[in-house]
Design an enzyme around this catalytic site. Structure first.
Site, short mmCIF file in Angstrom:
data_model
loop_
_atom_site.label_atom_id
_atom_site.label_comp_id
_atom_site.label_asym_id
_atom_site.label_seq_id
_atom_site.Cartn_x
_atom_site.Cartn_y
_atom_site.Cartn_z
N GLY A 169 0.72 -1.28 0.24
CA GLY A 169 -0.02 -0.02 0.23
C GLY A 169 0.73 1.21 -0.10
O GLY A 169 0.38 2.32 0.37
N ARG A 170 1.99 1.41 -0.57
CA ARG A 170 2.78 2.43 -0.30
C ARG A 170 3.28 3.04 -1.86
O ARG A 170 3.82 2.81 -2.45
CB ARG A 170 4.15 1.85 0.15
CG ARG A 170 3.70 1.42 1.79
CD ARG A 170 5.05 0.67 2.16
NE ARG A 170 4.72 0.35 3.76
CZ ARG A 170 5.21 -0.75 4.34
NH1 ARG A 170 6.11 -1.38 3.87
NH2 ARG A 170 4.75 -0.58 5.62
N TYR A 203 2.50 8.05 7.35
CA TYR A 203 1.59 7.04 7.32
C TYR A 203 1.99 5.60 6.50
O TYR A 203 3.04 5.66 5.90
CB TYR A 203 0.20 7.43 6.96
CG TYR A 203 0.12 8.00 5.55
CD1 TYR A 203 0.90 7.80 4.60
CD2 TYR A 203 -1.22 8.53 5.08
CE1 TYR A 203 0.68 8.12 3.18
CE2 TYR A 203 -1.41 8.75 3.96
CZ TYR A 203 -0.68 8.94 3.01
OH TYR A 203 -0.87 9.35 1.66
N GLU A 204 1.39 4.61 6.56
CA GLU A 204 1.71 3.26 6.27
C GLU A 204 3.18 2.94 6.46
O GLU A 204 3.83 2.44 5.49
CB GLU A 204 1.33 3.33 4.62
CG GLU A 204 -0.11 3.23 4.74
CD GLU A 204 -0.50 2.90 3.21
OE1 GLU A 204 -0.08 2.19 2.61
OE2 GLU A 204 -1.77 3.51 2.90
N GLY A 205 3.74 3.21 7.51
CA GLY A 205 5.03 3.15 7.83
C GLY A 205 5.97 4.22 7.55
O GLY A 205 6.04 4.62 6.61
#
Length: 373
Positions: A242-243, A355-357
């Protein structure tokens, strides 16, 4: 690696660009100012098939490849990162996670309406004391036989109040550490499920970000994704897909503006200082884009994409931040004014490093892959 897009991919890119420019752009400044979630716009995105792009058609999706999804995300992100983050979560975290790891009953019940855009999903991992450290889950899901008793708090959840389906990561057996974590599908309206106040954010202000609280929520055992203890692996694998960044938006606006504004008797793009800025921006953005394409290609080919997606996310988010700052600089005083869009893109870009890591987490993923025995 073939860098030529297929006719289908070009059509997807053009459709996404058309939607972004003609539907999202007209109201994006107002939505940012008022922190208004794009309800009607997301409904239209769903009707066009952009909320379940990679899902198998038998579950209501578009059956597209990851590259098509990446191309669409890029076009939406150039104009409205608040809409693209909603689209990203629904596609790559919720839909992909359920399709990849869920059972047939879960797919039919939850995936189909999500892929069709009839419902929106949310991915609930971060907590007040467990943002980057996904192993330290304080939210608990106690096994009560035929259901789990869910208690805890999740922070910074995208689509927090607009979602109908929530994937919640929770600790069932603390003694097993990350091997005792489960992923549960929670439905909006379950007793004890409380949606907190909306966050007042620096950027992506149109996105729907909330704290969620679970007080003795009874989640049926059949809502667990995968085997007992699979939750941590589920979260890590899902996040890897998702990145993506939003670097290109500021570049396009800066280039166009440099051809319109004059200084010292000529368009500012004719001044070497500005021309060189644009050259650097274009090069950095293209490098980021190719890293993202590489990660998409790895995913489509069935290769491990943990490292390539982490590299793409790390670099694309860095480029997004740096180049939107440059876009503001090229616009001069106008760049500080909301009507020229670039100050919003700069504010939106910062979250891509978080976000998302976070960027620091991406470096951990990359270094572990490189240094692994």
């Amino acid at each position: 690696m073939n860098f030529e897009l297929t006719e289908e991919q070009k059509a997807v890119k053009e459709a996404a660009r058309d939607f972004a420019q003609n539907v999202l752009k007209p109201g994006v400044i107002d939505r940012d100012r008022d922190q208004k979630f794009p309800v009607e716009e997301m409904k239209q995105l769903g009707e066009l098939g952009f909320l379940g792009m990679m899902v198998d058609p038998k579950y209501g999706g578009g059956g597209m490849d990851t590259m098509s999804y990446v191309l669409a995300m890029e076009e939406i992100s150039k104009v409205d990162a608040s809409s693209s983050v909603c689209m990203s979560v629904n596609n790559s975290l919720v839909c992909w996670g359920i399709e990849k790891f869920g059972n047939e009953e879960q797919k039919m019940k939850y995936l189909v309406p999500l892929a069709k855009g009839e419902k929106i999903g949310a991915f609930c991992l971060s907590e007040p004391e467990a943002g980057s450290d996904a192993t330290s889950q304080r939210t608990t899901a106690i096994d009560m036989g035929d259901y789990y008793l869910l208690n805890g708090t999740k922070n910074w959840i995208t689509n927090g109040s607009t979602a109908s389906t929530y994937i919640v990561i929770a600790q069932t057996n603390a003694e097993l550490g990350h091997r005792g974590i489960n992923a549960l599908i929670v439905e909006r309206g379950m007793e004890g499920f409380i949606v907190g106040a909306k966050e007042d954010k620096l950027g992506i202000r149109g996105s729907d970000t909330h704290t969620l609280m679970f007080q003795d929520v009874k989640v049926p055992k059949e809502n667990r994704i995968g085997e007992d203890g699979f939750g941590f692996k589920f979260a890590m694998k899902t996040l890897s897909g998702g990145r993506i960044g939003i670097a290109a938006g500021g570049f396009e606006l800066a280039t166009a503006y440099s051809k319109e504004r004059k200084a010292f008797g000529k368009e500012i793009y004719k001044h070497q200082a500005i021309a060189f800025k644009i050259a650097d921006m274009a090069t950095e953005i293209e490098a980021a884009r190719l890293l993202v394409y590489r990660a998409a290609a790895d995913k489509d080919a069935g290769r491990n994409f943990d490292q390539s997606s982490a590299m793409a996310k790390l670099y694309a988010s860095k480029v997004a931040m740096e180049q939107t700052v440059e876009a503001v600089q090229i616009h001069g005083g106008y760049g500080y004014v909301k009507e020229y869009h670039v100050e919003r893109l700069m504010r939106d870009a910062k979250i891509t490093q978080i976000y998302e890591g976070t960027s620091e987490v991406q470096k951990i993923v990359i270094s572990r892959n490189i240094l692994a025995d």
